[in-house]
Design a protein around this motif. Structure first.
Motif, mmCIF file in Angstrom:
data_model
loop_
_atom_site.group_PDB
_atom_site.id
_atom_site.type_symbol
_atom_site.label_atom_id
_atom_site.label_comp_id
_atom_site.label_asym_id
_atom_site.label_seq_id
_atom_site.Cartn_x
_atom_site.Cartn_y
_atom_site.Cartn_z
ATOM 1 N N PHE A 43 -10.106 6.339 -1.050
ATOM 2 C CA PHE A 43 -9.995 4.935 -1.428
ATOM 3 C C PHE A 43 -10.387 4.013 -0.277
ATOM 4 O O PHE A 43 -10.059 4.281 0.883
ATOM 5 C CB PHE A 43 -8.546 4.593 -1.790
ATOM 6 C CG PHE A 43 -8.154 4.938 -3.199
ATOM 7 C CD1 PHE A 43 -8.305 4.007 -4.218
ATOM 8 C CD2 PHE A 43 -7.625 6.186 -3.495
ATOM 9 C CE1 PHE A 43 -7.936 4.311 -5.516
ATOM 10 C CE2 PHE A 43 -7.250 6.500 -4.796
ATOM 11 C CZ PHE A 43 -7.403 5.564 -5.808
ATOM 12 N N ILE A 44 -11.066 2.935 -0.622
ATOM 13 C CA ILE A 44 -11.309 1.830 0.310
ATOM 14 C C ILE A 44 -10.740 0.592 -0.363
ATOM 15 O O ILE A 44 -11.161 0.241 -1.466
ATOM 16 C CB ILE A 44 -12.819 1.631 0.553
ATOM 17 C CG1 ILE A 44 -13.450 2.903 1.122
ATOM 18 C CG2 ILE A 44 -13.052 0.434 1.471
ATOM 19 C CD1 ILE A 44 -14.981 2.880 1.088
ATOM 20 N N ILE A 45 -9.792 -0.065 0.273
ATOM 21 C CA ILE A 45 -9.083 -1.144 -0.418
ATOM 22 C C ILE A 45 -8.928 -2.380 0.464
ATOM 23 O O ILE A 45 -8.526 -2.285 1.614
ATOM 24 C CB ILE A 45 -7.673 -0.683 -0.861
ATOM 25 C CG1 ILE A 45 -7.772 0.573 -1.744
ATOM 26 C CG2 ILE A 45 -6.941 -1.797 -1.602
ATOM 27 C CD1 ILE A 45 -6.427 1.120 -2.199
ATOM 28 N N ALA A 46 -9.254 -3.542 -0.099
ATOM 29 C CA ALA A 46 -8.861 -4.824 0.504
ATOM 30 C C ALA A 46 -7.515 -5.157 -0.141
ATOM 31 O O ALA A 46 -7.471 -5.637 -1.267
ATOM 32 C CB ALA A 46 -9.890 -5.913 0.208
ATOM 33 N N PRO A 47 -6.420 -4.844 0.541
ATOM 34 C CA PRO A 47 -5.116 -4.818 -0.126
ATOM 35 C C PRO A 47 -4.541 -6.206 -0.381
ATOM 36 O O PRO A 47 -4.826 -7.157 0.352
ATOM 37 C CB PRO A 47 -4.235 -4.063 0.870
ATOM 38 C CG PRO A 47 -4.818 -4.397 2.195
ATOM 39 C CD PRO A 47 -6.303 -4.546 1.979
ATOM 40 N N THR A 48 -3.737 -6.288 -1.397
ATOM 41 C CA THR A 48 -3.074 -7.528 -1.771
ATOM 42 C C THR A 48 -1.604 -7.434 -1.393
ATOM 43 O O THR A 48 -1.006 -6.368 -1.546
ATOM 44 C CB THR A 48 -3.182 -7.699 -3.295
ATOM 45 O OG1 THR A 48 -4.545 -7.648 -3.647
ATOM 46 C CG2 THR A 48 -2.576 -8.998 -3.738
#
Lengths: 338, 338
Positions: free
Chosen positions: A125-130
DNA sequence: CTGAAAGCGCTTACAG
DNA sequence: CTGAAAGCGCTTACAG
């Protein structure tokens, strides 16, 4: 749909074992010591028939999908569009496919997407997290799913991050404005509590404090998909007539701010020094062209993919957590020439 | 990664047959006449354990992936970003997942993407086709893969299309300009041979011919990813000083054109009537706000998904080919008020 | 009402 | 050097 040829069909037609076909197709003719003649027959046949292995079956058997899942804030935002595109190309070079979706910073959506991607058996996973997605992302960490966060981090989560020095980005922008002769600089941002936005704000506050200036900050209440009314910004400008320069904390705020400036051009005739975070295809076309704090997108993309590739090697599951922080770069254009 | 629970694990732990668990999970307790008590036990357990079926295994077995593949020109283009987002939501309502990629109108890329998606066993395709991709798309048609083309069509391919009336879009824009008092209208477009662009050009030519006006056309050599130099447009304007209004054939050409107009504002002081194809989040923020020919995005998205759903029902493989054509809508703003 | 078994298309030990 | 067989996690006829 027409049924596709399978490895079994090929083996039957060629009178060899299924496993032989498989070995040839996977380039394992050495270890498996397949004869040259057999190899050639299989290769010729499959090439000719346009045979492509069924990835679904392969995934089921190997437990690997060769797919990376990437969750960004909003794919229509030029920053995320560019970074996704670069990661996609790099992933392809390493034989991984990238699938991506927009989270719109919506916790429910991000949770749903992670579940969906998990069910599709993505390898990483590659995530721009919230903010708020800590619980779901924590599950990934506990499952030992290879994972890289980027653009912002979640302070409570010990995992891999690829970031930029947001604080410094704003700080060098302020220095440049000061050197150019501006002394009353307003900071226009969103009220987002994300680390990237908070760090940009800190950069501003620190600079202002160190120079004993007055801070002037506008935080706009904004959710992805909203259209910001330029009047919000023009009202702020009319109330703060002392300002001689403006920093916009992100590209879409800047676009809106530029509209606001056009609106009030008649009522107040002055030219602001302007800097925007995030470089944008159009900022050099504007009149005046806009000075920007550019993120090193190529570096970020490379940092992300390298970190993830490392983590996806099974033996590296227990290697140390990695954080990479890149420096943004000031691109000086006409909008900050007095 | 941690191994996930499988249906076999659950069956063992609950002391029931695998097929019973499967039936409960798929809501087939009626046909399979599963007892209430058994059903409850299974449901409680799976809910509690957060069990999600392995889609890969399901796909392999059923031959269906519940995934739709969508290929657009460029996901960063607001028109395609919006339409993709709408199709994604509608697909989700029908239990389909959407995956998408940008073709950049590159024939090699589109061919590769179709192959990749086929190997992922997508159940259907939605494609904004590129000239030159006829051969590859024909393969899909011959395989009886459910397929909908949109935005432009390929004249030699007999398949389903969802389109808008591009000819008419420009034609009504011309009518509006004429009514507003403009008489020398320039048409600024790309040199793309795609049907949508050609139809827009035809709309312009027809109107001009019918009114015995002189045509003035600029066709810019442009590939996706290129940055158009505004100077190309300003040169054209300076050579054609008779023009009093401009129609831009697509959103990115318009953005560039607006930059060009700013550049030459000093040298020629006149205000052009301006119309752009494609409405854009920012066009109402510009000063003056820009009149646009808006595509009915909601209708197009709905048309696409309904057509594809129909084709994905196995019994409809041989149903007639469907073409849906929607009308664009003129949104009148300040840029066409004399 | 419930379970045992085949099979989707692969890969991978293992036997010869 | 090559092949037979097990098994990945499901669904679906079929038997009882």
């Amino acid at each position: 749909m027409k049924k596709r040829k399978s490895i079994t069909d090929i083996a039957r037609e060629l009178n060899v074992a299924i496993s032989t076909v498989s070995a040839v197709l996977n380039g394992k003719t050495e270890e498996r010591r397949i004869g040259e003649a057999t190899k050639k027959r299989v290769l010729d046949y499959t090439l000719n028939a346009g045979y492509k292995p069924n990835q679904i079956a392969r995934s089921l058997r190997t437990g690997k999908s060769n797919i990376i899942g990437m969750l960004v804030e909003e794919i229509a935002n030029p920053f995320f569009a560019e970074i996704t595109s670069k990661v996609e190309k790099k992933a392809a070079q390493h034989n991984y496919e990238l699938i991506y979706s927009s989270t719109e910073n919506d916790v429910n959506k991000i949770d749903r997407l992670i579940t969906t991607y998990k069910n599709r058996q993505v390898d990483g996973f590659i995530i721009a997290p919230t903010i708020g997605s800590e619980k779901k992302i924590k599950e990934l960490i506990e499952d030992k799913t290879p994972l890289v966060l980027f653009d912002r981090y979640l302070p409570t989560l010990a995992t891999n991050n690829v970031l930029i020095n947001n604080f410094n980005g704003i700080y060098i922008a302020m220095e440049h404005l000061k050197k150019s002769g501006y002394m009353n600089i307003g900071f226009i941002s969103t009220n987002s509590r994300q680390t990237n936005m908070q760090d940009r704000l800190s950069g501003y506050r620190s600079f202002v404090n160190e120079h004993n200036w007055d801070a002037s900050i506008l935080e706009i209440d904004f959710k992805i998909g909203d259209t910001i009314k330029p009047s919000v910004i023009s009202k702020y400008l009319l109330k703060n007539l002392q300002l001689d320069a403006l920093i916009f904390s992100t590209n879409y705020i800047a676009l809106c701010g530029l509209s606001a400036l056009q609106q009030i051009q008649k009522s107040i005739s002055k030219t602001y020094g302007i800097i925007s975070f995030d470089d944008n295809t159009h900022f050099d076309l504007f009149k005046p062209s806009i000075t920007t704090i550019a993120q090193p997108i190529e570096d970020i993309a490379e940092g992300i993919i390298q970190t993830l590739l490392l983590k996806m090697k099974e033996e590296n599951y227990n290697s140390p957590i990695i954080t990479k922080t890149f420096e943004p770069k000031l691109i000086i254009r006409e909008s900050t020439k007095k």
